[in-house]
Design an enzyme around this catalytic site. Structure first.
Site, PDB file in Angstrom:
ATOM      1  N   SER A  79       0.796  -1.237   0.000  1.00  0.00           N
ATOM      2  CA  SER A  79       0.000   0.000   0.000  1.00  0.00           C
ATOM      3  C   SER A  79       0.824   1.280   0.000  1.00  0.00           C
ATOM      4  CB  SER A  79      -0.946   0.023   1.199  1.00  0.00           C
ATOM      5  OG  SER A  79      -2.049  -0.793   0.931  1.00  0.00           O
ATOM      6  N   LYS A  82       0.249   3.438  -2.883  1.00  0.00           N
ATOM      7  CA  LYS A  82      -0.911   4.336  -2.989  1.00  0.00           C
ATOM      8  C   LYS A  82      -0.485   5.807  -3.003  1.00  0.00           C
ATOM      9  CE  LYS A  82      -4.054   0.853  -1.264  1.00  0.00           C
ATOM     10  NZ  LYS A  82      -4.383   0.016  -0.145  1.00  0.00           N
ATOM     11  N   TYR A 204      -3.990  -2.428 -10.243  1.00  0.00           N
ATOM     12  CA  TYR A 204      -3.848  -2.231  -8.791  1.00  0.00           C
ATOM     13  C   TYR A 204      -2.960  -3.319  -8.172  1.00  0.00           C
ATOM     14  CZ  TYR A 204      -5.055  -2.275  -3.837  1.00  0.00           C
ATOM     15  OH  TYR A 204      -4.975  -2.309  -2.468  1.00  0.00           O
ATOM     16  N   TYR A 256      -3.987   3.735   8.002  1.00  0.00           N
ATOM     17  CA  TYR A 256      -5.314   3.111   8.180  1.00  0.00           C
ATOM     18  C   TYR A 256      -5.929   3.509   9.519  1.00  0.00           C
ATOM     19  CZ  TYR A 256      -2.736   0.362   4.853  1.00  0.00           C
ATOM     20  OH  TYR A 256      -1.933  -0.015   3.833  1.00  0.00           O
ATOM     21  N   VAL A 274       1.297  -3.704   3.797  1.00  0.00           N
ATOM     22  CA  VAL A 274       1.291  -4.993   4.487  1.00  0.00           C
ATOM     23  C   VAL A 274       2.537  -5.837   4.191  1.00  0.00           C
ATOM     24  CG1 VAL A 274      -1.209  -5.178   4.811  1.00  0.00           C
ATOM     25  CG2 VAL A 274      -0.171  -6.112   2.729  1.00  0.00           C
TER      26      VAL A 274
HETATM   27  N1  GLN Z   1      -2.357  -5.345  -1.932  1.00  0.00           N
HETATM   28  C1  GLN Z   1      -2.872  -5.204  -0.601  1.00  0.00           C
HETATM   29  C2  GLN Z   1      -4.374  -5.334  -0.602  1.00  0.00           C
HETATM   30  O1  GLN Z   1      -4.971  -4.845  -1.485  1.00  0.00           O
HETATM   31  C3  GLN Z   1      -2.439  -3.877  -0.060  1.00  0.00           C
HETATM   32  C4  GLN Z   1      -2.914  -3.666   1.344  1.00  0.00           C
HETATM   33  C5  GLN Z   1      -1.959  -2.938   2.231  1.00  0.00           C
HETATM   34  O2  GLN Z   1      -0.759  -2.892   2.041  1.00  0.00           O
HETATM   35  N2  GLN Z   1      -2.496  -2.420   3.303  1.00  0.00           N
HETATM   36  O3  GLN Z   1      -4.954  -5.927   0.261  1.00  0.00           O
END
Ligand code: GLN
Length: 320
Positions: A79, A82, A204, A256, A274
């Site tokens: 993420s 993003k 994505y 988050y 993650v």
């Molecule tokens: N690719 C992961 C997902 O879509 C990214 C989530 C993350 O890093 N928080 O669940």
């Protein structure tokens, strides 16, 4: 611990801290904590990563780079990507993006579906999965090759052409991405995905599978610490206003449902993934990046949170 840390604060208003010494100190102190928490396993490929890995990198706006431990090893940025997709979407469509995504913390896990129904398909912010899917859809309206464009953008920011997608991780996300499929179709039902759902998800998943090291990320995000202009090359990545907004969103929404605690403990804009990476930005000064794959219950790197907390404590630097 607090007394020991305070006794070691090395920076002052006039004198830059010795970042190399700070990183070595963190590396030593973190050892007993390594292995606590668990790597993400809902994406099967991520469960294979050694939970004992730990690396950090710091890049200052005036050109100094420091790296310790596994800070030069590439990992799945997940993420953290993003930030790159939001930056590209802002560059393509400017303030128009705010008609399709909000800018408030969600207080919910990154892959939550509940809010989206109440809020009629407008994701709370661009850093939860739903919001990032909308950013990807926006980017795809401006190019036939969003994956190529994203890769070129990130390589240029980091100054490293070896950065690439990890096809194994991307495939693993396809296999296990049930919540993301649900989110994307839900968004489509509200008209907030314009393109083909499978193509948006494919882009994505690839963007999440980007592998970069702490050093790569520290360089790539440096424009956020330098008013939108990449130090060294002098390339303008974002306007001052866009840069302010990116940092503000990282501060409020980058971790988050643990953003409040990150502000409380660390005190700088940040973005986690993650894969166990966390990027921190001290506007006007530096980027600090940590990687440690074992996660806490909020899906943020357990040792990464600790390391950045110690970093701002030891250096006496934070935005507060
Ligand atoms: N690719 C992961 C997902 O879509 C990214 C989530 C993350 O890093 N928080 O669940």
């Amino acid at each position: 611990m607090v007394r020991r840390l305070e006794a070691w604060v090395v920076g002052s208003e006039n004198k830059a801290p010795d970042y190399g010494a700070v990183l070595n100190r963190i590396m030593d102190d973190i050892r007993p904590y390594l292995g606590q928490g668990r790597p993400a396993d809902y994406i099967p490929a991520l469960a294979q990563v050694d939970p004992m890995k730990f690396g950090m990198a710091v890049q200052t706006a005036d050109g100094a780079a420091h790296v310790v431990g596994d800070g030069a090893e590439r990992f799945s940025i997940q993420s953290i990507s993003k930030v790159f997709s939001l930056t590209l979407a802002m560059r393509f469509e400017g303030p128009a993006i705010w008609q399709r995504v909000g800018r408030e913390p969600s207080g919910n896990p990154f892959n939550s579906l509940v809010q989206l129904e109440y809020e009629q398909g407008i994701p709370r912010n661009p850093f939860i999965n739903a919001g990032a899917l909308v950013m990807t859809d926006i980017i795809m309206r401006h190019t036939d090759d969003a994956k190529g464009l994203m890769l070129a953008f990130v390589r240029e920011l980091a100054g490293n052409d070896a950065i690439d997608y990890d096809p194994v991780v991307a495939a693993s996300e396809w296999e296990a991405g049930h919540r993301n499929f649900a989110l994307a179709h839900f968004l489509k039902s509200f008209g907030n995905i314009r393109g083909n759902v499978d193509q948006v998800l494919d882009t994505y998943f690839h963007q999440c599978s980007l592998t970069m090291s702490c050093s790569d990320l520290a360089r790539a995000m440096l424009f956020l610490a330098a008013g939108g202009v990449m130090p060294g090359s002098g390339t303008t990545v974002t306007s001052p206003r866009q840069t302010k907004r990116l940092n503000a969103l990282m501060m409020t929404c980058g971790l988050y449902d643990e953003g409040g605690d990150f502000a409380f403990r660390v005190g700088m804009p940040g973005k986690s993934g993650v894969g166990g990476g966390i990027v921190g930005v001290l506007p006007g000064e530096l980027t600090a990046v940590v990687w440690s794959p074992a996660l806490n219950p909020n899906h943020n790197s357990l040792c990464g949170m600790l390391a950045l907390e110690w970093f701002t404590t030891l250096t006496g630097r934070s935005i507060f």
